[in-house]
Design a protein around this motif. Structure first.
Motif, short mmCIF file in Angstrom:
data_model
loop_
_atom_site.label_atom_id
_atom_site.label_comp_id
_atom_site.label_asym_id
_atom_site.label_seq_id
_atom_site.Cartn_x
_atom_site.Cartn_y
_atom_site.Cartn_z
N SER A 87 -38.35 44.87 88.73
CA SER A 87 -37.70 44.82 90.04
C SER A 87 -37.10 46.18 90.35
CB SER A 87 -36.61 43.75 90.04
OG SER A 87 -35.74 43.91 91.16
N PRO A 88 -37.07 46.57 91.63
CA PRO A 88 -36.46 47.85 92.00
C PRO A 88 -34.98 47.94 91.66
CG PRO A 88 -37.81 47.00 93.80
CD PRO A 88 -37.68 45.91 92.79
N THR A 89 -34.32 46.79 91.49
CA THR A 89 -32.88 46.78 91.20
C THR A 89 -32.58 46.53 89.73
OG1 THR A 89 -32.79 44.41 91.75
CG2 THR A 89 -32.35 45.98 93.54
N CYS A 90 -33.60 46.61 88.87
CA CYS A 90 -33.42 46.32 87.44
C CYS A 90 -33.41 47.63 86.65
CB CYS A 90 -34.54 45.40 86.95
SG CYS A 90 -34.63 45.18 85.16
N PRO A 91 -32.24 48.09 86.16
CA PRO A 91 -32.19 49.37 85.43
C PRO A 91 -32.93 49.34 84.10
CG PRO A 91 -30.05 48.25 85.36
CD PRO A 91 -30.90 47.49 86.33
N ILE A 92 -32.93 48.19 83.42
CA ILE A 92 -33.65 48.10 82.14
C ILE A 92 -35.15 48.23 82.38
CG2 ILE A 92 -34.13 46.68 80.12
CD1 ILE A 92 -31.42 45.40 80.45
N GLY A 119 -40.75 39.97 96.42
CA GLY A 119 -39.68 40.44 97.29
C GLY A 119 -40.18 41.41 98.34
N ASP A 120 -39.27 42.22 98.84
CA ASP A 120 -39.55 43.13 99.94
C ASP A 120 -40.64 44.14 99.57
OD1 ASP A 120 -38.53 44.21 102.66
OD2 ASP A 120 -38.62 45.98 101.36
N ALA A 122 -41.69 46.83 101.15
CA ALA A 122 -41.31 48.23 101.35
C ALA A 122 -40.55 48.77 100.15
CB ALA A 122 -40.47 48.36 102.62
N GLN A 123 -39.67 47.95 99.56
CA GLN A 123 -38.92 48.37 98.37
C GLN A 123 -39.86 48.58 97.18
OE1 GLN A 123 -35.73 45.70 97.46
NE2 GLN A 123 -34.58 46.17 99.33
N GLN A 124 -40.87 47.73 97.08
CA GLN A 124 -41.82 47.85 95.97
C GLN A 124 -42.67 49.12 96.12
OE1 GLN A 124 -41.23 45.73 93.69
NE2 GLN A 124 -40.14 44.15 94.84
N HIS A 125 -43.08 49.42 97.36
CA HIS A 125 -43.81 50.65 97.62
C HIS A 125 -42.96 51.86 97.25
CE1 HIS A 125 -47.73 49.78 99.38
NE2 HIS A 125 -47.20 48.78 100.05
N PHE A 136 -51.07 52.46 87.88
CA PHE A 136 -51.08 51.04 87.48
C PHE A 136 -51.31 50.15 88.70
CE2 PHE A 136 -48.26 53.19 84.47
CZ PHE A 136 -48.80 52.78 83.26
N PRO A 137 -52.14 49.10 88.55
CA PRO A 137 -52.17 48.08 89.60
C PRO A 137 -50.78 47.47 89.73
CG PRO A 137 -54.01 47.81 88.08
CD PRO A 137 -53.10 48.82 87.47
N PHE A 138 -50.30 47.31 90.95
CA PHE A 138 -48.94 46.79 91.20
C PHE A 138 -49.08 45.62 92.16
CE2 PHE A 138 -44.36 48.39 91.27
CZ PHE A 138 -43.84 47.18 91.71
N VAL A 139 -48.87 44.41 91.63
CA VAL A 139 -49.08 43.20 92.45
C VAL A 139 -47.75 42.58 92.85
CG1 VAL A 139 -51.31 42.74 91.37
CG2 VAL A 139 -49.27 41.67 90.43
N LEU A 140 -47.73 42.02 94.05
CA LEU A 140 -46.57 41.27 94.53
C LEU A 140 -46.97 39.81 94.63
CD1 LEU A 140 -45.14 43.53 97.39
CD2 LEU A 140 -44.50 43.46 94.99
N SER A 141 -46.36 38.97 93.81
CA SER A 141 -46.73 37.55 93.81
C SER A 141 -45.64 36.71 93.18
CB SER A 141 -48.05 37.35 93.05
OG SER A 141 -48.35 35.96 92.94
N ALA A 142 -44.97 35.92 94.01
CA ALA A 142 -43.97 34.98 93.49
C ALA A 142 -44.66 33.89 92.68
CB ALA A 142 -43.17 34.38 94.63
#
Length: 203
Positions: A87-92, A119-120, A122-125, A136-142
């Motif tokens: 996650s963009p908000t996960c420092p670990i 999630g958002d 734009a934040q993932q981009h 790396f392939p970067f997928v968005l999928s809940a």
């Protein structure tokens, strides 16, 4: 008198040094025994989602860069899949990215590493560009996270070329990430299971 006193002082100093060296050796031995008793620490396997040894769910995943990942339909170009949930908000998560790059180089040609989030968009981009993750392939999928029972981050799942989940768990350091490959190598669900089996066989 002065020479005699100097000799005594030097002798006492060497006795103290020898004593300290002996103490350090004893402490090192105790640390080694403690480490041996504790054993390796692996990724924490959480309940829920597809279990280890089961086929991964059939999914067609679209990556941010345009790639398509087919899950549950056999191999990915003859390779396994390693999903790293972040996650963009996960420092670990961010601190583990250099380890992911290192492992991707180590297992190149054997395992395709895939970054996964939700999630958002734009934040993932922004995360992908800021951290230089275009390789790396970067997928968005809940749905992908729910299928594997991802409840906390960072989390990782290892799928073999046949689409079978071989290891998964909560990962906080390099040892946790590497333990997933060790679990697959030993044919167990987790390193903890391997240690339990080993302990049971010796009692």
């Amino acid at each position: 008198m002065n020479m005699t006193g100097l000799i005594i002082a030097v002798t006492l100093q060497w006795v103290v040094i020898a004593g300290l060296a002996l103490v350090v050796l004893v402490l090192l031995r105790q640390v080694g025994l403690l480490h041996e008793r504790m054993g390796p620490v692996g990724a924490l396997k959480l309940p829920g989602g597809v279990d280890v040894g089961e086929p991964s769910p059939p999914m067609t995943l679209k990556a941010l860069g345009g790639e398509t990942i087919e899950l549950g339909h056999g191999s990915y170009n003859g390779q396994g899949l390693f999903f790293f949930f972040l996650s963009p908000t996960c420092p670990i998560c961010k601190s583990l990215l250099p380890v992911i790059r290192s492992l991707a180089r180590q297992y190149a040609g054997q395992v395709q590493f895939v970054l996964a989030s939700d999630g958002d968009e734009a934040q993932q981009h922004a995360l992908r560009e800021r951290e230089g993750l275009e390789a790396f392939p970067f997928v968005l999928s809940a749905d992908l996270g729910m299928a594997f029972g991802v409840g906390k981050l960072p989390y990782a799942v290892l799928v073999d070329p046949a689409g079978i989940v071989r290891a998964k768990g909560l990962v906080n350091n390099r040892e946790h990430l590497e333990s997933l490959f060790e679990a697959q190598r030993h044919g167990v669900a987790s390193i903890q299971d391997y240690l339990s089996q080993k302990k049971a066989s010796t009692t």
